[in-house]
Write a protein that holds these residues in place. Structure first.
Motif, mmCIF file in Angstrom:
data_model
loop_
_atom_site.group_PDB
_atom_site.id
_atom_site.type_symbol
_atom_site.label_atom_id
_atom_site.label_comp_id
_atom_site.label_asym_id
_atom_site.label_seq_id
_atom_site.Cartn_x
_atom_site.Cartn_y
_atom_site.Cartn_z
ATOM 1 N N ARG A 1 0.905 -1.285 -0.147
ATOM 2 C CA ARG A 1 0.051 0.071 -0.090
ATOM 3 C C ARG A 1 1.023 1.317 -0.021
ATOM 4 N N GLU A 2 2.063 1.333 0.767
ATOM 5 C CA GLU A 2 2.891 2.273 0.724
ATOM 6 C C GLU A 2 3.639 2.516 -0.574
ATOM 7 N N ALA A 3 3.800 1.394 -1.065
ATOM 8 C CA ALA A 3 4.423 1.733 -2.565
ATOM 9 C C ALA A 3 3.347 2.198 -3.305
ATOM 10 N N ALA A 4 2.220 1.590 -3.347
ATOM 11 C CA ALA A 4 1.127 2.323 -4.286
ATOM 12 C C ALA A 4 0.881 3.702 -4.189
ATOM 13 N N ALA A 5 0.954 4.247 -2.710
ATOM 14 C CA ALA A 5 0.687 5.872 -2.433
ATOM 15 C C ALA A 5 2.053 6.402 -3.153
ATOM 16 N N ALA A 6 3.255 5.967 -2.913
ATOM 17 C CA ALA A 6 4.454 6.786 -3.485
ATOM 18 C C ALA A 6 4.424 6.699 -4.754
ATOM 19 N N ALA A 7 3.933 5.838 -5.634
ATOM 20 C CA ALA A 7 3.574 5.612 -7.028
ATOM 21 C C ALA A 7 2.642 6.525 -7.626
ATOM 22 N N ARG A 8 2.019 6.937 -6.780
ATOM 23 C CA ARG A 8 0.382 7.958 -7.108
ATOM 24 C C ARG A 8 1.259 9.475 -7.006
ATOM 25 N N SER A 9 2.202 9.608 -6.019
ATOM 26 C CA SER A 9 2.650 10.921 -5.653
ATOM 27 C C SER A 9 3.713 11.018 -7.016
ATOM 28 N N LEU A 10 4.378 10.078 -7.582
ATOM 29 C CA LEU A 10 5.336 10.303 -8.607
ATOM 30 C C LEU A 10 4.680 10.321 -10.046
ATOM 31 N N SER A 11 3.361 10.044 -10.173
ATOM 32 C CA SER A 11 2.916 9.634 -11.416
ATOM 33 C C SER A 11 2.390 11.150 -12.132
ATOM 34 N N GLU A 12 2.175 12.128 -11.238
ATOM 35 C CA GLU A 12 1.689 13.364 -11.697
ATOM 36 C C GLU A 12 0.759 13.310 -12.763
ATOM 37 N N GLY A 13 -0.184 12.397 -12.541
ATOM 38 C CA GLY A 13 -1.278 12.284 -13.435
ATOM 39 C C GLY A 13 -1.100 11.328 -14.383
ATOM 40 N N GLY A 14 0.003 10.677 -14.644
ATOM 41 C CA GLY A 14 0.066 9.326 -15.403
ATOM 42 C C GLY A 14 -0.475 8.204 -14.810
ATOM 43 N N THR A 15 -0.556 7.283 -15.641
ATOM 44 C CA THR A 15 -0.914 5.852 -14.981
ATOM 45 C C THR A 15 -0.116 5.042 -13.866
ATOM 46 N N VAL A 16 -0.802 4.917 -12.888
ATOM 47 C CA VAL A 16 -0.221 4.026 -11.598
ATOM 48 C C VAL A 16 -0.930 2.514 -11.650
ATOM 49 N N THR A 17 0.136 1.591 -12.041
ATOM 50 C CA THR A 17 0.067 0.166 -12.222
ATOM 51 C C THR A 17 0.401 -0.517 -10.885
ATOM 52 N N GLY A 18 -0.452 -1.220 -10.413
ATOM 53 C CA GLY A 18 -0.013 -2.280 -9.337
ATOM 54 C C GLY A 18 0.190 -3.530 -9.869
ATOM 55 N N LEU A 19 1.518 -4.310 -9.306
ATOM 56 C CA LEU A 19 1.696 -5.601 -9.844
ATOM 57 C C LEU A 19 1.939 -6.364 -8.752
ATOM 58 N N VAL A 20 1.233 -7.524 -8.596
ATOM 59 C CA VAL A 20 1.501 -8.801 -7.670
ATOM 60 C C VAL A 20 2.005 -9.657 -8.771
ATOM 61 N N LEU A 21 2.940 -10.727 -7.932
ATOM 62 C CA LEU A 21 3.536 -11.639 -8.791
ATOM 63 C C LEU A 21 3.414 -12.966 -7.563
#
Ligand SMILES: Cc1cc2nc3c(=O)[nH]c(=O)nc-3n(C[C@H](O)[C@H](O)[C@H](O)COP(=O)(O)OP(=O)(O)OC[C@H]3O[C@@H](n4cnc5c(N)ncnc54)[C@H](O)[C@@H]3O)c2cc1C
Ligand SMILES: Nc1ncnc2c1ncn2[C@@H]1O[C@H](COP(=O)(O)O)[C@@H](O)[C@H]1O
Lengths: 263, 337
Positions: B21-41
């Motif tokens: 969840r923390e990685a997703a939140a950081a990704a959102r702040s870095l995307s600046e409007g771009g697409t945030v994709t979550g990945l599980v493996l």
């Protein structure tokens, strides 16, 4: 068994930390660079394996400014490593982790190794990415946070534990293997004086800065921008109290209302 | 400048790990409007993928393959690099776990990108790249770095980025095939697992509050006092090496140079002298409290608040007071006693 052990020259742990004049990184003026932390344990682990498997050889590898790397490599020779490779860092060039892995891979390419041992993280930057960065670079299995590394001659495999947040996994993996060692309580040996003196005269193989530079990308992709020290902790605010209950009451009030850290 | 960001999450016991969840939140702040994709493996991904789909991402990819089942950095990194390419992501954000660091190195090499780990703060981001802060020298300093170029890899440090509030509408979930993996990097196999001795609370490196005990506790059974204090706070329990060396607690409890590094909001050191090897493992904590009978104990030099006194008197009083203010029941004690 052929073992490579990778050691990074890092500032002595007692050295005073202060920013460089441009404020971007640690001021290294007058700082002594040494073998330390997990790398010291990795050297010990390499020597223990060497002693347990007859005919083994340990080569230490360090990348850095020549004088610093040489100092650290001589320390590994004094401890009992058989050979050393010095990768001269291109002066003034900042390296990211993937580039450091490219450079270290030059040493790995000089001869086949059954085991490439690294510290799980360096004693200064503590990034903890090089073991797997190098493994990926050279296409061998790589594991970090490794404990209790043993060689099983019967099955030709390494057996080890790997620490995760959830617990310890046990693995069995055949050579060749790259390992980031977390073992840090293996009481690294100290060098005997006569070995220290002898090590001053031993040869060190060198990979010159130009060859290292040729292995890197065209332009740096990582640069230090600021080195910050925490505001000095001025010493604790001591709680004055009579009975233990009064101490508890005061502390809880501070933690709740001033520091705001209570749930 | 908007950019595509890929956030990688781990799962624990069939659930999304908090670090994801923390990685997703950081990704959102870095995307600046771009697409945030979550990945599980891995395998059996339905549970964690469903949870990730409500963690503030635009879509979730599941990469299912038996070779991704154990946490092996190189196969995962190959999968992450493939997913980054498929989604045109220019930044990969990895979780603040020990494995997250392993991934950062492997993805950096495979994707040929600058990578760093242990990121506590995203200082800035522009068309050139991303500036981050990370502790170095055992928390005695903070190094800021700027990573530049078309691809950047970051692994966070636990507890540094607040997770996004759960989304009302889940993001779509799609499978993505795993890339073909070279047999060489798959050599060997896991042969066992020993769960960490439970501290009864949150995991040490991921906890917001840590209560640690040292030799001052005098005997292993006295850890019960600390465990009660930890329970009243919802804290994890840690220990000094004197304690783990003596076998009072397993080594998974050890905080310090040769143990775990922790950086909680609150660290309470009880009967710990404050040797430098202990301090480097906890000095990045936000608020430090020390309880020690020796007014000259070095721990008081790094603590924010100190109580000089006998821990056998102070700790029970503290537990009682915390229970009182938090409105928790005091087992086996009558009110006002
Ligand atoms: C290479 C190396 C690596 C190391 N790595 C680590 C590491 O990772 N983590 C670590 O913790 N240590 C580490 N150490 C050990 C470290 O140097 C110290 O020995 C250790 O931290 C001491 O533990 P302690 O504070 O519990 O014990 P002590 O130093 O014995 O301190 C006990 C404290 O309890 C106090 N006390 C006693 N009775 C009471 C009472 N009734 N009430 C209140 N206070 C009381 C005393 O005043 C004292 O300050 C390492 C050492 C080396 C050489
Ligand atoms: N310059 C270097 N020379 C030799 N080994 C290194 C160097 N940098 C990192 N390493 C190795 O990689 C490990 C992890 O480093 P890091 O990823 O920087 O924390 C260290 O413990 C060393 O074993």
């Amino acid at each position: 068994m052929e073992i490579l052990v990778l050691v990074k020259p890092v500032p002595e742990s007692e050295s005073r930390l202060r920013p460089s004049p441009d404020g971007r990184q640690l001021d290294t003026e007058g700082v002594k660079f040494v073998l330390a932390g997990y790398d010291e344990s990795a050297v010990e682990q390499a020597l223990l394996l060497k002693e347990s498997v007859p005919g083994s050889k340990v080569r230490a590898v360090a990348l850095g400014p020549a004088a610093r790397a040489e100092e650290v490599l001589r320390a590994t020779l004094a401890l009992g490593c058989d050979a050393a490779t010095l990768l001269e860092a291109p002066p003034g060039r900042e390296l990211d982790g993937a580039e450091t892995a490219r450079a270290l891979a030059l040493a790995a390419a000089k001869g086949p190794a059954d085991l490439i041992l690294l510290g799980k993280q360096s004693g200064d930057q503590e990034t903890g990415i090089l073991p797997t960065a190098l493994a990926a670079r050279i296409g061998r299995p790589g594991f970090s946070n490794v404990l209790d590394l043993r060689w099983d001659p019967g099955s030709n495999r390494f057996r080890f534990a790997r620490a995760t947040e959830a617990g310890e996994e046990r693995w069995e993996v055949p050579a060749p293997l790259v390992v980031g060692l977390q073992q840090a309580w293996n009481d690294p040996r100290t060098a005997k004086l006569q070995n220290i003196l002898r090590s001053r005269k031993l040869p060190i193989d060198r990979i010159p800065a130009a060859e290292v530079a040729a292995a890197l990308g065209p332009a740096p992709r990582e640069s230090a921008t600021k080195f910050l020290l925490p505001p000095p902790r001025t010493g604790a605010k001591m709680i004055e109290y009579g009975r233990p209950e009064e101490a508890a009451e005061q502390l809880v009030r501070i933690l709740r209302d001033t520091a705001r850290v209570l749930p | 400048m908007s950019r595509g960001v890929l956030a990688v999450a781990e799962s624990v016991d069939g659930h999304l790990a908090a670090s994801g969840r923390e990685a997703a939140a950081a990704a959102r702040s870095l995307s600046e409007g771009g697409t945030v994709t979550g990945l599980v493996l891995g395998t059996a991904l339905a549970g964690p993928a469903g949870e990730l789909s409500r963690a503030g991402v635009d879509r979730v990819l599941t990469m299912e393959a038996p070779a991704l089942e154990g946490r092996r950095a190189l196969p995962w990194a190959a999968g992450i690099a493939a997913a980054a390419a498929a989604t045109s992501a220019s930044v990969v954000v990895l979780p603040g776990t020990a494995f997250g660091r392993e991934l950062a190195g492997a993805v950096g090499s495979l994707w040929d990108a600058p990578a760093t780990a242990g990121v506590t703060e995203i200082v800035g981001s522009d068309a050139e790249g991303i500036e981050v802060a990370r502790p170095a020298f055992g928390g005695r300093a903070t190094q800021r770095l700027k990573l530049t170029g078309p691809r950047i890899v970051l692994a966070l440090r636990a507890n540094s980025v607040p997770p996004a509030p759960p989304a009302a509408v889940p993001a779509p979930i799609e499978p993505i095939p795993a890339p073909e993996l070279a047999a060489g990097i798959l050599a060997g196999e896991p042969v066992g697992f020993a769960a960490a001795a439970s501290t009864g609370g949150p995991e040490l490196t991921q906890a917001a509050i840590v209560v640690s005990g040292g030799r001052g506790l005098k005997a292993p059974e006295n850890f019960a006092l600390l465990e009660e204090l930890a329970r009243s706070l919802g804290a994890a329990v840690g220990a000094s090496r004197a304690v783990t060396d003596a076998g009072w607690k397993p080594s998974s409890y050890q905080v310090g140079q040769t143990g775990k590094s922790v950086a909680p909001q609150l660290y309470v050191a009880v009967g710990i002298s404050g040797a430098i090897q202990h301090l480097v493992g906890m000095m990045s904590s936000r608020v430090i409290v020390a309880i020690n009978s020796d007014p000259n104990a070095p721990i008081f030099r790094v603590a924010d608040f100190g109580i000089v006194g006998d821990l056998f008197q102070i700790v029970p009083a503290l537990t009682a007071e915390i229970r009182r203010v938090r409105g928790l029941a005091e087992p086996g004690r009558s009110p006002g006693a």
